[in-house]
Structures are given as C-alpha cells and as structure tokens.
Design a protein around this motif. Structure first.
Motif, mmCIF file in Angstrom:
data_model
loop_
_atom_site.group_PDB
_atom_site.id
_atom_site.type_symbol
_atom_site.label_atom_id
_atom_site.label_comp_id
_atom_site.label_asym_id
_atom_site.label_seq_id
_atom_site.Cartn_x
_atom_site.Cartn_y
_atom_site.Cartn_z
ATOM 1 N N SER A 1 -16.081 9.966 1.308
ATOM 2 C CA SER A 1 -15.081 9.362 0.429
ATOM 3 C C SER A 1 -14.035 10.384 -0.003
ATOM 4 O O SER A 1 -12.824 10.137 0.073
ATOM 5 N N ARG A 2 -14.496 11.550 -0.460
ATOM 6 C CA ARG A 2 -13.560 12.605 -0.873
ATOM 7 C C ARG A 2 -12.684 13.041 0.293
ATOM 8 O O ARG A 2 -11.486 13.315 0.132
ATOM 9 N N SER A 3 -13.294 13.110 1.464
ATOM 10 C CA SER A 3 -12.562 13.542 2.649
ATOM 11 C C SER A 3 -11.474 12.542 3.035
ATOM 12 O O SER A 3 -10.369 12.927 3.427
ATOM 13 N N MET A 4 -11.753 11.240 2.903
ATOM 14 C CA MET A 4 -10.752 10.216 3.211
ATOM 15 C C MET A 4 -9.589 10.265 2.221
ATOM 16 O O MET A 4 -8.425 10.110 2.590
ATOM 17 N N LYS A 5 -9.916 10.506 0.959
ATOM 18 C CA LYS A 5 -8.866 10.627 -0.055
ATOM 19 C C LYS A 5 -7.979 11.841 0.218
ATOM 20 O O LYS A 5 -6.741 11.752 0.163
ATOM 21 N N SER A 6 -8.593 12.979 0.533
ATOM 22 C CA SER A 6 -7.802 14.184 0.800
ATOM 23 C C SER A 6 -6.978 14.025 2.074
ATOM 24 O O SER A 6 -5.859 14.533 2.160
ATOM 25 N N PHE B 1 0.851 -1.188 0.000
ATOM 26 C CA PHE B 1 0.000 0.000 0.000
ATOM 27 C C PHE B 1 0.888 1.241 0.000
ATOM 28 O O PHE B 1 1.743 1.406 0.858
ATOM 29 N N GLN B 2 0.647 2.120 -0.966
ATOM 30 C CA GLN B 2 1.537 3.252 -1.213
ATOM 31 C C GLN B 2 1.133 4.498 -0.419
ATOM 32 O O GLN B 2 -0.049 4.698 -0.127
ATOM 33 N N PRO B 3 2.106 5.354 -0.074
ATOM 34 C CA PRO B 3 1.790 6.611 0.614
ATOM 35 C C PRO B 3 0.769 7.433 -0.165
ATOM 36 O O PRO B 3 0.800 7.474 -1.397
ATOM 37 N N SER B 4 -0.152 8.062 0.567
ATOM 38 C CA SER B 4 -1.194 8.950 0.014
ATOM 39 C C SER B 4 -2.301 8.207 -0.724
ATOM 40 O O SER B 4 -3.201 8.845 -1.276
ATOM 41 N N ASP B 5 -2.247 6.876 -0.756
ATOM 42 C CA ASP B 5 -3.291 6.121 -1.453
ATOM 43 C C ASP B 5 -4.525 5.935 -0.570
ATOM 44 O O ASP B 5 -4.426 5.744 0.645
ATOM 45 N N LEU C 1 -1.830 13.571 4.955
ATOM 46 C CA LEU C 1 -0.946 12.906 5.916
ATOM 47 C C LEU C 1 0.180 12.129 5.227
ATOM 48 O O LEU C 1 1.115 11.682 5.885
ATOM 49 N N LYS C 2 0.034 11.922 3.900
ATOM 50 C CA LYS C 2 1.032 11.194 3.105
ATOM 51 C C LYS C 2 1.209 9.750 3.591
ATOM 52 O O LYS C 2 2.316 9.226 3.644
ATOM 53 N N ILE C 3 0.096 9.133 3.956
ATOM 54 C CA ILE C 3 0.102 7.725 4.366
ATOM 55 C C ILE C 3 -1.089 7.027 3.689
ATOM 56 O O ILE C 3 -2.051 7.689 3.292
ATOM 57 N N PRO C 4 -1.044 5.701 3.557
ATOM 58 C CA PRO C 4 -2.213 4.995 3.016
ATOM 59 C C PRO C 4 -3.347 5.011 4.041
ATOM 60 O O PRO C 4 -3.117 4.864 5.241
ATOM 61 N N ILE C 5 -4.565 5.196 3.554
ATOM 62 C CA ILE C 5 -5.752 5.062 4.395
ATOM 63 C C ILE C 5 -6.630 3.980 3.773
ATOM 64 O O ILE C 5 -6.985 4.056 2.595
ATOM 65 N N VAL C 6 -6.932 2.958 4.568
ATOM 66 C CA VAL C 6 -7.702 1.802 4.102
ATOM 67 C C VAL C 6 -9.081 1.856 4.733
ATOM 68 O O VAL C 6 -9.220 1.801 5.956
ATOM 69 N N CYS C 7 -10.115 1.987 3.910
ATOM 70 C CA CYS C 7 -11.494 2.043 4.392
ATOM 71 C C CYS C 7 -12.253 0.790 3.961
ATOM 72 O O CYS C 7 -12.170 0.382 2.800
#
Length: 325
Positions: free
Chosen positions: A214-219, A70-74, A224-230
C-alpha cells in the motif's frame, strides 16, 4: 551493501534515476511559498481558461462532480466483496477514459489474462452480450459487424495491459515507470492489491506485507505524478451489509494511505408491484451503490450506478450521458 536484496536496490535505483530525469540536476527538496502561490494561481487560471479540471474524469457523473475526477499523484482504492463488480467498474472507467477522453491508460491485471480483459472491453463497447461473444454457438454473423467496429475504435486507443500473475512489487513498479516513459500513460489501474507479491520474508505477518504494498503504491503515484487505482477485497463481515473503511481486507494501512476510497455494495431488490416471483430473471441493469467512503481533499457520500450484466460494465443511472458508459 550485501545485506540488501538486489530487487530493493534495483527499485531504489530506478526511482532515483526517474527523479533525476523529472527534476533535473538541481533536484531541490523543498518549496518556498512565493513559488507555490505563483504556480497555484497559474494552475487555477489555466483551469478557468480551458474550462476543464486537472483530474481524469471517470464517466460517472455524480462521482466526477464530487471528486473533480481522479487527481494526479492520488492513490485510489476500489473495494468490494468478490463478484460485486470491482474489475467491471475499473474497466468501465478505463474504457471511458481511453475511448471518450483519449487518455493513455495502463492496466495491471494480476487475476485475468489480457485476452479476457480485451473480450470484456469488446463486449461493453460493441454492446454484444458477453456470453454470446465467448461462445461460437451463440455468436451470430450479424454480431461481427458491431464487434469489428468496436475493435477498430479500441485499436486506435492507448490501453496498455500487463497480465503477469503473482507479480512482484518491485517488478510492478519498474513496469509502471516504463509504461509512463515509453507509452506516456496518464493513469494506472491495478487488479488487485492482494495479488501483488511483496517478495518479503514469509515470516512477516500478512498485514505488514500488504501495508508495504500500500505504501509503495502511494509513493509510486507521487513519483509518477499520476493517479494509481488499486482494487481491493473487503472482509466477509460485509457480505450482507454495507461495507465501511474498516472492511478493507488484510491491512488498515490501505485506508490510511489512500487518498480516495470507493466501496461497492449490491443493492438488494424487493418484489415489484406485480408480485414478481423470487428467483425470476434479474433486471437487465442492476443497481449497485457506490460509496465514496474517503476523500482526503473533499466530501464523502454515496450514489447509485447501474451494472449491466450482459455487457459486464457499469452505466450511469441518473444522467443523459452515453448509455454505454
């Protein structure tokens, strides 16, 4: 401006302060190619020298080979019908990342308590049947040794769990920032996106509310420059067939915003060669198809994982990796 909600003002202010902290006073909003090329070549050279990808590996060999981790900012979405194993997969990934790879993991559990999450982690790490672990009548004295060893291993790892139910979107974003600033988390899991309260006017259609989340999680992932998994539910039309991107429930914005979409599908088992009767005990490890339905910067495809019901965790089926992961 009194027309704006105070929560929105607080969220915007925290985002701006966080941006100032990370970018410094200059805070340039554009990049020139000469700088980008130099930075990119340096990053490639570091990968070659360290022989490691920038991504955070999940522990599932085929998935890691296809994504590089999982890549940063993804913004990553894991979708499935209820009880197929979304939470179990997320926890299996989180446990591997923290225990095997020493990453610092944040986990927002809007559906289960932090205690329940910890029990699942202990069952998977100790290899003690989850039913036995939760029952004083079934738990044996000999099991305590394995549980204590697993507890000691988990105790030393950085896994931060936030279990506030019906958490508001702005509160979640604020907590995520604090987790990163205070604990240095390198990846965040959210279980699940449909339970995040967008704190919007109830007259606004549900699909628009989910689109805002969804848009908020992506932004937030980019900020934070880290992957966020929802985690996300898929529609009932996928109950008896393989889910697709269109199956993601409540809003098409999720599939548009996500950089990576993973879908789980339970593989139906036919009778074995010895004529196993219908309704007999399920195999200890149940095959589950993991579909890489979208990858913004790579290939798509599917693979099979094994769901270990006794330990409520997922394992590799086709590798020599530690069977606990």
């Amino acid at each position: 401006n009194e027309s704006r909600a105070i929560q929105q003002l607080l969220d915007d202010s925290e985002a701006q302060l966080n941006s100032l902290n990370s970018e410094g006073a200059a805070g340039t909003t554009y990049h020139v190619m000469s700088t980008l090329v130099s930075e990119t070549l340096s990053r490639i050279q570091r990968r070659i020298d360290s022989d490691e990808d920038e991504g955070i590996r999940t522990g599932f060999t085929q998935l890691d080979n296809m994504t590089g981790g999982f890549q940063p900012s993804d913004f990553i979405v894991i979708g499935a019908r209820p009880s197929v194993g979304k939470t179990a997969l997320a926890l299996s990934m989180a446990r591997y990342m923290a225990v095997k790879e020493n990453f610092r993991v944040g986990f927002f559990s809007l559906e289960m308590s932090a205690t329940a999450i910890t029990e699942r982690l202990l069952a998977a790490e100790s290899r003690i049947d989850f039913k036995r672990l939760r029952s004083t009548k079934l738990l044996k004295q000999s099991d305590l040794v394995s549980i204590i060893e697993a507890a000691e291993k988990l105790y030393e790892k950085k896994i931060c769990i936030q279990d506030t139910p019906n958490m508001k979107l702005f509160d979640l974003r604020a907590q995520a920032r604090r987790m990163q600033q205070k604990e240095g988390v390198q990846i965040i899991f959210v279980d699940y996106i449909g339970l995040i309260n967008p704190d919007m006017d109830a007259r606004i259609p549900r699909h628009e509310q989910i689109a805002q989340v969804s848009r908020s999680m992506k932004s937030l992932a980019r900020e934070l420059k880290i992957p966020i998994v929802c985690l996300s539910q898929v529609g009932r039309d996928s109950a008896d067939k393989e889910p697709t991107l269109a199956s993601l429930r409540e809003s098409g914005a999720i599939e548009q915003d996500a950089d990576v979409v993973l879908l789980l599908h339970r593989v139906l088992q036919s009778q074995n060669s010895e004529g196993e009767a219908k309704g007999a005990d399920k195999p200890e490890i149940q095959p589950i198809k993991l579909i890489l339905a979208k990858q913004r910067n790579g290939e798509i495809g599917d693979m099979q994982l094994g769901f270990h019901g006794r330990y409520v965790s997922f394992v590799n089926l086709d590798s020599q990796a530690d069977e606990r992961y």
